[in-house]
Design a protein around this motif. Sequence first.
Motif, short mmCIF file in Angstrom:
data_model
loop_
_atom_site.label_atom_id
_atom_site.label_comp_id
_atom_site.label_asym_id
_atom_site.label_seq_id
_atom_site.Cartn_x
_atom_site.Cartn_y
_atom_site.Cartn_z
N LYS A 2 0.91 -0.98 0.35
CA LYS A 2 0.10 0.37 -0.20
C LYS A 2 0.96 1.31 0.48
O LYS A 2 2.25 1.09 0.92
CB LYS A 2 -0.73 -0.07 0.90
CG LYS A 2 -1.43 0.59 0.92
CD LYS A 2 -2.92 0.21 2.45
CE LYS A 2 -4.38 2.25 2.35
NZ LYS A 2 -4.54 1.29 3.71
N LYS A 3 0.56 2.29 -0.87
CA LYS A 3 0.66 3.51 -0.70
C LYS A 3 0.81 4.59 0.02
O LYS A 3 -0.42 4.47 -0.37
CB LYS A 3 1.64 3.72 -2.40
CG LYS A 3 2.03 2.83 -2.75
CD LYS A 3 2.37 3.55 -4.40
CE LYS A 3 3.21 2.41 -5.22
NZ LYS A 3 3.21 2.96 -6.56
N THR A 5 0.36 8.43 1.57
CA THR A 5 1.24 9.93 1.24
C THR A 5 0.49 10.70 2.53
O THR A 5 -1.03 10.57 2.54
CB THR A 5 0.88 10.42 0.04
OG1 THR A 5 1.26 9.44 -1.53
CG2 THR A 5 1.55 12.05 -0.09
N GLN A 33 4.78 -0.24 4.39
CA GLN A 33 3.86 0.04 3.24
C GLN A 33 5.23 1.33 3.14
O GLN A 33 5.77 1.88 3.28
CB GLN A 33 2.86 1.17 3.95
CG GLN A 33 1.38 0.20 4.73
CD GLN A 33 0.48 0.98 5.82
OE1 GLN A 33 -0.04 1.77 4.75
NE2 GLN A 33 -0.03 0.51 6.30
N GLU A 34 4.73 1.66 1.53
CA GLU A 34 5.21 3.00 1.35
C GLU A 34 4.95 3.93 1.86
O GLU A 34 3.83 4.54 0.84
CB GLU A 34 4.94 2.50 -0.45
CG GLU A 34 6.18 3.12 -0.97
CD GLU A 34 6.32 2.77 -2.75
OE1 GLU A 34 6.34 3.75 -3.31
OE2 GLU A 34 5.97 2.39 -2.97
N SER A 36 4.75 8.22 1.53
CA SER A 36 6.03 9.01 1.24
C SER A 36 5.16 10.24 2.33
O SER A 36 4.34 10.52 2.55
CB SER A 36 5.31 9.05 0.23
OG SER A 36 5.86 8.34 -0.89
N GLN A 108 2.33 12.77 -7.40
CA GLN A 108 2.80 12.39 -6.22
C GLN A 108 1.45 11.55 -5.35
O GLN A 108 0.50 10.92 -5.00
CB GLN A 108 3.26 12.36 -5.12
CG GLN A 108 3.89 12.06 -4.11
CD GLN A 108 4.50 10.71 -4.45
OE1 GLN A 108 5.08 10.83 -5.18
NE2 GLN A 108 4.39 10.03 -3.41
N ALA A 112 -0.41 7.93 -4.79
CA ALA A 112 -0.82 6.90 -3.32
C ALA A 112 -2.37 6.50 -3.86
O ALA A 112 -3.32 6.67 -4.35
CB ALA A 112 -1.05 8.57 -2.27
#
Length: 118
Positions: A2-3, A5, A33-34, A36, A108, A112
Motif C-alpha cells: 500500500k502506498k 502519502t 507500507q510505502e 511518502s 505524487q 498514492a
Amino acid sequence: MKKLTIIFRRAPHGTPHGREALDLALLSASFEQEVSLIFVDEGVLHLIPEQQPEIAGAKDYISTFGALDLYDIETVLACRESLQRFGLANNELTISVERVTSKNITEQLQAADEVLVF
C-alpha cells in the motif's frame, strides 16, 4: 504494498498534528507500507533546524525526522513555493527533501492509495 502519502500542512508545536503525522508515518513504514511525506504551507516549518519547543511547553519531535532513513521512507517532498514563502533553502533544513512544484505534488497524490492531511 500500500502506498501512503502523509501531508504536513500545519505549523509544528501549536497542535499535536505534526507529531501524530510523524508517528503514523513511522508506524506505517514499520508495517512495510510505502510511505511518502509532503510538506506544504506552514508544514515546511517542521524542517527548520534547532527549534526549541520546550520553551513553549511542547515536546521536541522534530529530531525524530532523522529516523526516516531507518524506516525506508525515501520520498520526502517539500513545496518549492512554500519554502520560498518562508525563506527556507535546502541547506538550512533538518532533513534532505526534494523541492517540488504543485504539479509534482499532484502526481505524487495520484500515485498514492491513501492520502492523509495533518
